[in-house]
Design a protein around this motif. Structure first.
Motif, PDB file in Angstrom:
ATOM      1  N   TYR A   1      13.932 -37.297   1.220  1.00 54.07           N
ATOM      2  CA  TYR A   1      12.545 -36.970   0.848  1.00 54.07           C
ATOM      3  C   TYR A   1      12.505 -35.539   0.302  1.00 54.07           C
ATOM      4  O   TYR A   1      13.271 -34.686   0.754  1.00 54.07           O
ATOM      5  CB  TYR A   1      11.629 -37.031   2.071  1.00 54.07           C
ATOM      6  N   THR A   2      11.597 -35.314  -0.640  1.00 56.75           N
ATOM      7  CA  THR A   2      11.441 -33.934  -1.141  1.00 56.75           C
ATOM      8  C   THR A   2       9.961 -33.573  -1.170  1.00 56.75           C
ATOM      9  O   THR A   2       9.094 -34.450  -1.207  1.00 56.75           O
ATOM     10  CB  THR A   2      12.001 -33.794  -2.583  1.00 56.75           C
ATOM     11  N   SER A   3       9.708 -32.262  -1.135  1.00 55.05           N
ATOM     12  CA  SER A   3       8.324 -31.824  -1.322  1.00 55.05           C
ATOM     13  C   SER A   3       8.259 -31.066  -2.640  1.00 55.05           C
ATOM     14  O   SER A   3       9.277 -30.640  -3.172  1.00 55.05           O
ATOM     15  CB  SER A   3       7.885 -30.928  -0.168  1.00 55.05           C
ATOM     16  N   ARG A   4       7.073 -30.941  -3.171  1.00 52.01           N
ATOM     17  CA  ARG A   4       6.866 -30.223  -4.436  1.00 52.01           C
ATOM     18  C   ARG A   4       5.619 -29.369  -4.308  1.00 52.01           C
ATOM     19  O   ARG A   4       4.766 -29.640  -3.440  1.00 52.01           O
ATOM     20  CB  ARG A   4       6.752 -31.204  -5.611  1.00 52.01           C
ATOM     21  N   ASP A   5       5.505 -28.363  -5.162  1.00 54.51           N
ATOM     22  CA  ASP A   5       4.342 -27.473  -5.078  1.00 54.51           C
ATOM     23  C   ASP A   5       3.267 -27.824  -6.096  1.00 54.51           C
ATOM     24  O   ASP A   5       2.181 -27.260  -6.085  1.00 54.51           O
ATOM     25  CB  ASP A   5       4.779 -26.008  -5.267  1.00 54.51           C
ATOM     26  N   ILE A   6       3.609 -28.761  -6.960  1.00 57.55           N
ATOM     27  CA  ILE A   6       2.639 -29.113  -8.000  1.00 57.55           C
ATOM     28  C   ILE A   6       2.874 -30.563  -8.454  1.00 57.55           C
ATOM     29  O   ILE A   6       4.010 -31.039  -8.438  1.00 57.55           O
ATOM     30  CB  ILE A   6       2.756 -28.098  -9.169  1.00 57.55           C
ATOM     31  N   VAL A   7       1.786 -31.228  -8.819  1.00 55.19           N
ATOM     32  CA  VAL A   7       1.889 -32.612  -9.309  1.00 55.19           C
ATOM     33  C   VAL A   7       2.354 -32.587 -10.760  1.00 55.19           C
ATOM     34  O   VAL A   7       1.930 -31.727 -11.534  1.00 55.19           O
ATOM     35  CB  VAL A   7       0.497 -33.294  -9.212  1.00 55.19           C
ATOM     36  N   THR A   8       3.232 -33.513 -11.120  1.00 55.65           N
ATOM     37  CA  THR A   8       3.659 -33.543 -12.526  1.00 55.65           C
ATOM     38  C   THR A   8       3.253 -34.825 -13.242  1.00 55.65           C
ATOM     39  O   THR A   8       3.362 -34.921 -14.453  1.00 55.65           O
ATOM     40  CB  THR A   8       5.190 -33.362 -12.659  1.00 55.65           C
ATOM     41  N   GLU A   9       2.794 -35.824 -12.501  1.00 60.34           N
ATOM     42  CA  GLU A   9       2.263 -37.031 -13.165  1.00 60.34           C
ATOM     43  C   GLU A   9       1.276 -37.726 -12.230  1.00 60.34           C
ATOM     44  O   GLU A   9       1.402 -37.619 -11.000  1.00 60.34           O
ATOM     45  CB  GLU A   9       3.411 -37.955 -13.619  1.00 60.34           C
ATOM     46  N   PRO A  10       0.278 -38.422 -12.806  1.00 53.82           N
ATOM     47  CA  PRO A  10      -0.811 -38.959 -11.983  1.00 53.82           C
ATOM     48  C   PRO A  10      -0.351 -39.806 -10.796  1.00 53.82           C
ATOM     49  O   PRO A  10      -0.959 -39.745  -9.727  1.00 53.82           O
ATOM     50  CB  PRO A  10      -1.624 -39.800 -12.974  1.00 53.82           C
ATOM     51  N   ASN A  11       0.736 -40.565 -10.977  1.00 51.59           N
ATOM     52  CA  ASN A  11       1.147 -41.427  -9.862  1.00 51.59           C
ATOM     53  C   ASN A  11       1.517 -40.633  -8.614  1.00 51.59           C
ATOM     54  O   ASN A  11       1.321 -41.098  -7.485  1.00 51.59           O
ATOM     55  CB  ASN A  11       2.289 -42.352 -10.278  1.00 51.59           C
TER      56      ASN A  11
ATOM     57  N   VAL B   1      -8.163 -35.522  11.620  1.00 44.89           N
ATOM     58  CA  VAL B   1      -7.689 -35.319  10.248  1.00 44.89           C
ATOM     59  C   VAL B   1      -6.593 -34.248  10.202  1.00 44.89           C
ATOM     60  O   VAL B   1      -6.363 -33.533  11.176  1.00 44.89           O
ATOM     61  CB  VAL B   1      -8.872 -34.987   9.287  1.00 44.89           C
ATOM     62  N   HIS B   2      -5.934 -34.151   9.061  1.00 46.52           N
ATOM     63  CA  HIS B   2      -4.760 -33.288   8.935  1.00 46.52           C
ATOM     64  C   HIS B   2      -5.132 -31.819   8.755  1.00 46.52           C
ATOM     65  O   HIS B   2      -4.536 -30.924   9.341  1.00 46.52           O
ATOM     66  CB  HIS B   2      -3.910 -33.799   7.761  1.00 46.52           C
ATOM     67  N   GLN B   3      -6.087 -31.569   7.892  1.00 47.98           N
ATOM     68  CA  GLN B   3      -6.672 -30.242   7.632  1.00 47.98           C
ATOM     69  C   GLN B   3      -5.813 -29.302   6.799  1.00 47.98           C
ATOM     70  O   GLN B   3      -6.202 -28.149   6.572  1.00 47.98           O
ATOM     71  CB  GLN B   3      -7.078 -29.530   8.942  1.00 47.98           C
ATOM     72  N   ASP B   4      -4.642 -29.743   6.340  1.00 50.90           N
ATOM     73  CA  ASP B   4      -3.798 -28.869   5.487  1.00 50.90           C
ATOM     74  C   ASP B   4      -3.033 -29.781   4.523  1.00 50.90           C
ATOM     75  O   ASP B   4      -1.810 -29.858   4.551  1.00 50.90           O
ATOM     76  CB  ASP B   4      -2.846 -28.070   6.383  1.00 50.90           C
ATOM     77  N   THR B   5      -3.816 -30.473   3.681  1.00 51.71           N
ATOM     78  CA  THR B   5      -3.244 -31.554   2.870  1.00 51.71           C
ATOM     79  C   THR B   5      -2.669 -31.045   1.557  1.00 51.71           C
ATOM     80  O   THR B   5      -2.699 -31.753   0.548  1.00 51.71           O
ATOM     81  CB  THR B   5      -4.311 -32.629   2.599  1.00 51.71           C
ATOM     82  N   LYS B   6      -2.167 -29.830   1.572  1.00 51.73           N
ATOM     83  CA  LYS B   6      -1.605 -29.325   0.319  1.00 51.73           C
ATOM     84  C   LYS B   6      -0.376 -30.145  -0.035  1.00 51.73           C
ATOM     85  O   LYS B   6       0.272 -30.737   0.837  1.00 51.73           O
ATOM     86  CB  LYS B   6      -1.408 -27.825   0.427  1.00 51.73           C
ATOM     87  N   ILE B   7      -0.099 -30.192  -1.319  1.00 52.34           N
ATOM     88  CA  ILE B   7       0.898 -31.160  -1.793  1.00 52.34           C
ATOM     89  C   ILE B   7       2.261 -30.983  -1.138  1.00 52.34           C
ATOM     90  O   ILE B   7       2.969 -31.952  -0.903  1.00 52.34           O
ATOM     91  CB  ILE B   7       0.978 -31.159  -3.332  1.00 52.34           C
ATOM     92  N   ASN B   8       2.638 -29.734  -0.786  1.00 56.94           N
ATOM     93  CA  ASN B   8       3.980 -29.602  -0.191  1.00 56.94           C
ATOM     94  C   ASN B   8       4.009 -29.961   1.295  1.00 56.94           C
ATOM     95  O   ASN B   8       5.035 -29.808   1.950  1.00 56.94           O
ATOM     96  CB  ASN B   8       4.615 -28.239  -0.485  1.00 56.94           C
TER      97      ASN B   8
END
Ligand code: ADP
Ligand code: GN1
Ligand code: MG
Length: 345
Positions: A100-110, A197-204
């Motif tokens: 699994y990997t995390s990312r700091d920004i979305v690169t495509e809608p999916n 709820v999670h409260q910190d749903t940032k993408i990474n």
């Protein structure tokens, strides 16, 4: 706050206290702003994530209890989650999520769609966690008026003499003070229910695998709150065209196609939302982004005591991206509302 340096001995002692004595490499990992995170390689080839909990922010005893409750409940349901290998406050050891990997920004809608469905599922999975109520790990965490109060206090103290640099940012906040209380008011009146709820749903904070499977991580703030905190914070990072600390503001805006993918993914899973929640879904993106900008600004003025930073103006740069995102969401407000209507049935 710049990241603290840990000696080899300190890291080895922490690992040994949790039964790991064959580490071959321990190195800083990820881009989280709160805890000290390390990737651990061992002679056995097994890898771990070692973390030192930020004890300036968290009560480590309450936090440990919460993490163990949440992870063991998810495990009991067969939901893949963080696997706690050891927990000796303030240190803890998680199994490394291989593949699994995390990312700091979305690169495509999916990707945005996957993130949103991951958090919708997370909320569903925790909806029936048995009593007692989970502890409020950080009081008034997403109480935006409370964040405004903290900003006002930081302005009044002006410990670093930085207030003179941020007149434009403070004026930006002043124009929007009134709408900052909308969600907490709806919670107080009971129109918006409290949920786990999670409260910190940032993408990474969601790890993705190439086959689209995911694991929600960074469970430190999983506690009672509004579902809108999660959706709003998702929009903050997963609709962004640029990184949270992009200096070139012409690159920073909220992408409509990512917003649409977030709405689609979230509403597909979050069938439990009531009318007040649905009516404020688009607004929550703006609110949580505004709130985060307020927090970065308050921390800049307070002398960078909360978020990890790697340069003097890091928090100010982050505040500016958040406010630029808010402006972009305001400009697209009618379109975002129409997107929510389209998926809400
Ligand atoms: P913080 O609270 O400081 O944000 P996180 O718990 O989010 O710390 O961890 C920081 C980063 O470390 C994550 O964004 C992710 O990239 C990585 N990470 C955390 N836990 C794991 C894990 N179990 N396996 C692999 N990577 C992880
Ligand atoms: C922090 O821990 P991390 O980096 O995932 C912060 C969030 C902010 C975010 C801004 C406990 O998240 O609330 O939205 O930074 N976490 C805490 O990037 O304060
Ligand atoms: Mg994190």
């Amino acid at each position: 706050m710049s990241s603290r340096v840990f000696s080899k001995e300190e890291l080895s002692a922490a690992l040994a206290s949790m039964g790991v004595t064959d580490a071959t490499d321990v190195s800083r990992y990820g881009s989280g702003h709160i805890n000290d995170t390390f990737k651990v390689e061992t002679r056995r080839g097994v890898r771990y994530i070692l973390q030192r909990v930020n004890t300036d922010i968290f009560d480590p005893v309450l936090l440990k209890n919460n993490i163990l409750r949440v992870t063991s409940f998810l495990k009991s349901k067969g939901v893949k989650s963080l696997e706690v290998v050891g927990y000796e406050n303030p240190w803890r050891l998680y199994a490394f999520l291989e593949g699994y990997t995390s990312r700091d920004i979305v690169t495509e809608p999916n990707e945005a769609r996957l993130v949103a469905s991951a958090f919708a599922k997370f909320q569903n999975d925790l909806a029936d966690i048995p009593p007692p109520r989970l502890d409020d790990i950080i009081e008034k965490f997403h109480d935006t008026p409370n964040r405004l109060k903290q900003l006002d206090e930081a302005v009044a103290k002006d410990v670093k003499g930085r207030v003179k640099e941020v007149a434009a940012e403070l004026a930006f906040v002043d124009k929007r003070r009134e709408e900052c209380s909308r969600v907490v008011d709806l919670m107080k009146s009971g129109d918006i229910p409290e949920r786990v709820v999670h409260q910190d749903t940032k993408i990474n904070n969601v790890m993705l695998a190439p086959d689209g499977s995911n694991v929600v991580i960074d469970l430190d703030t999983t506690m009672p709150g509004s579902a809108l905190y999660d959706f709003g914070d998702m929009v903050r990072t997963s609709s962004a065209a640029a990184a949270e600390d992009e200096r070139d503001l012409s690159k920073v805006y909220s992408k409509k196609e990512y917003f649409e993918a977030l709405v689609a993914g979230y509403l597909e899973g979050a069938k439990f939302l009531n009318e007040a929640e649905l009516a404020n879904l688009a607004f929550s993106g703006r609110l949580l982004t505004m709130e985060c900008g307020i927090r970065f600004l308050a921390d800049y003025l307070a002398g960078d005591v909360y978020f990890h930073t790697s340069c003097d103006d890091h928090n100010l740069v982050r505040c500016r991206t958040q406010f630029k995102m808010v402006e972009s969401m305001e400009a697209q407000s009618a379109e975002f509302e129409a997107i929510v209507k389209k998926y809400k049935i």
